[in-house]
Design an enzyme around this catalytic site. Structure first.
Site, mmCIF file in Angstrom:
data_model
loop_
_atom_site.group_PDB
_atom_site.id
_atom_site.type_symbol
_atom_site.label_atom_id
_atom_site.label_comp_id
_atom_site.label_asym_id
_atom_site.label_seq_id
_atom_site.Cartn_x
_atom_site.Cartn_y
_atom_site.Cartn_z
ATOM 1 N N LEU A 13 51.952 50.519 44.886
ATOM 2 C CA LEU A 13 50.907 49.821 45.629
ATOM 3 C C LEU A 13 50.726 48.395 45.115
ATOM 4 C CD1 LEU A 13 50.518 52.746 46.488
ATOM 5 C CD2 LEU A 13 48.046 52.453 46.220
ATOM 6 N N ASP A 68 54.194 43.522 41.970
ATOM 7 C CA ASP A 68 54.468 42.106 41.753
ATOM 8 C C ASP A 68 55.574 41.662 42.709
ATOM 9 O OD1 ASP A 68 55.151 39.577 40.802
ATOM 10 O OD2 ASP A 68 54.896 40.138 38.706
ATOM 11 N N GLU A 108 41.938 48.197 43.545
ATOM 12 C CA GLU A 108 41.228 46.922 43.463
ATOM 13 C C GLU A 108 41.944 45.848 44.278
ATOM 14 O OE1 GLU A 108 41.378 44.450 39.818
ATOM 15 O OE2 GLU A 108 39.214 44.768 39.742
ATOM 16 N N GLU A 109 43.260 45.801 44.183
ATOM 17 C CA GLU A 109 44.032 44.798 44.913
ATOM 18 C C GLU A 109 43.890 44.993 46.421
ATOM 19 O OE1 GLU A 109 46.280 41.404 45.269
ATOM 20 O OE2 GLU A 109 45.520 42.298 43.400
#
Length: 248
Positions: A145, A148, A224-225
Site C-alpha cells: 500500500l 515508495d 495514514e497515507e
C-alpha cells in the site's frame, strides 16, 4: 518482538516520526531468522502460542497475511478484527516506525482484552529477506500500500514490485492467494500492474470481484497515507492480482 506488559495508552506518532521512505538496498543491522522455522511465533503471538514449543508443532497456525512496508499499522489494526483467528504481520524497514507499531499493538491488546492478539510487526527488509520468514505457499494475502515510487529511472530497481521480486512473492503465496497494491502515483500504478500482468504466475482479479471484496475496500481508507490522499482529493490506482499455476 512484542513484550507482554503495557499500560494500554496508545503511542503518539509525533514521537516516532521518521523519513517517509528508506533505501531498501542499503545494509541495515537487525536480527534475521535463518529459515522460516526460526521465526519465534510465541514472541509475536503469545495468546496463540503459550510457549515456543507450542509454536513448533506441525499443526500450529502460521502467518497468513503480510503487509509489506506496513507504515504505522493502520491496515493491520483494521484486518485484525475482521479476521480474528488469522495471524498477520507487518514488515517495516524504518526502526522508529516499527517501534510505534509495536507500541500501538501492545496498547490495543491491553485496552481490548482478547483482541488484536493476531497481529504483530517485525523490522526487516522484505526485499532481501522475505524467504527467511515464509515457507512456500504459506501466505494467502500480501499487501503493498502506497509504496515508495522511486521516481528516478536509475532507482526503479528499488521498487518493491518488480518482475524478479514477484518470483519471491509467488513462492510465498498459496495458489489462489492475492496481492493487493495501491498508489497515488499513476506511473507507479501502471508499473505495478504491468509487472504483474507480464508475470506467468499472476492474473488480474476481475474488477467486479475486487469491488465486492471487503479487504479491497480498506486499501485506501485504512492507512495514514491513504487517508491523506483522500483528504487532498487525490486519485488512487489499484491493482489486485491472484497467484495461479503456470500455464503449459
Amino acid at each position: 518482538m512484542l513484550e507482554t506488559s503495557h499500560s494500554g495508552r496508545l503511542p503518539r506518532k509525533r514521537f516516532y516520526r521518521a523519513r517517509a521512505h528508506s533505501n531498501p538496498l542499503s545494509d541495515s543491522h537487525f536480527p534475521i531468522p535463518i529459515r522460516p522455522s526460526d521465526v519465534d511465533y510465541a514472541q509475536h503471538f503469545p495468546s496463540f502460542f503459550p510457549s515456543t514449543a507450542a509454536a513448533a508443532t506441525a499443526t500450529a497456525p502460521k502467518i497468513r497475511f503480510a503487509d509489506i512496508g506496513c507504515g504505522f499499522g493502520g491496515l493491520l489494526v483494521k484486518l485484525s478484527t475482521m479476521f480474528p483467528t488469522t495471524l498477520m504481520i507487518g514488515m517495516e524497514l524504518r526502526d522508529k516506525v516499527t517501534e510505534y507499531v509495536k507500541e500501538r499493538i501492545l496498547a490495543l491488546r491491553a485496552s481490548n482484552p482478547g483482541q488484536y492478539e493476531n497481529i504483530s510487526v517485525v523490522r526487516t527488509n522484505s526485499m532481501k529477506y522475505l524467504p527467511n520468514y515464509f515457507e512456500k505457499g504459506q501466505l494467502s494475502k500480501m499487501f503493498f500500500l502506497f509504496p515508495d515510487p522511486h521516481f528516478k529511472e536509475k532507482n526503479h530497481r528499488r521498487r518493491v514490485i518488480s518482475r524478479h521480486l514477484l518470483d519471491e512473492y509467488a513462492y510465498a503465496l498459496e495458489l489462489g492467494g492475492v496481492i493487493y497494491t495501491i498508489t497515488d502515483v499513476e506511473e507507479l500504478g501502471e508499473w505495478m500492474r504491468s509487472c504483474m500482468e507480464e508475470h506467468p504466475l499472476f492474473e488480474a482479479v476481475p474488477e467486479e470481484e475486487v469491488d465486492e471484496d471487503p479487504v479491497a475496500a480498506l486499501l485506501c481508507s485504512a492507512t495514514e497515507e491513504g487517508q491523506k490522499v483522500a483528504r487532498n482529493g487525490g486519485e488512487t490506482y489499484r491493482a489486485v492480482y491472484r497467484r495461479v499455476m503456470q500455464s503449459e
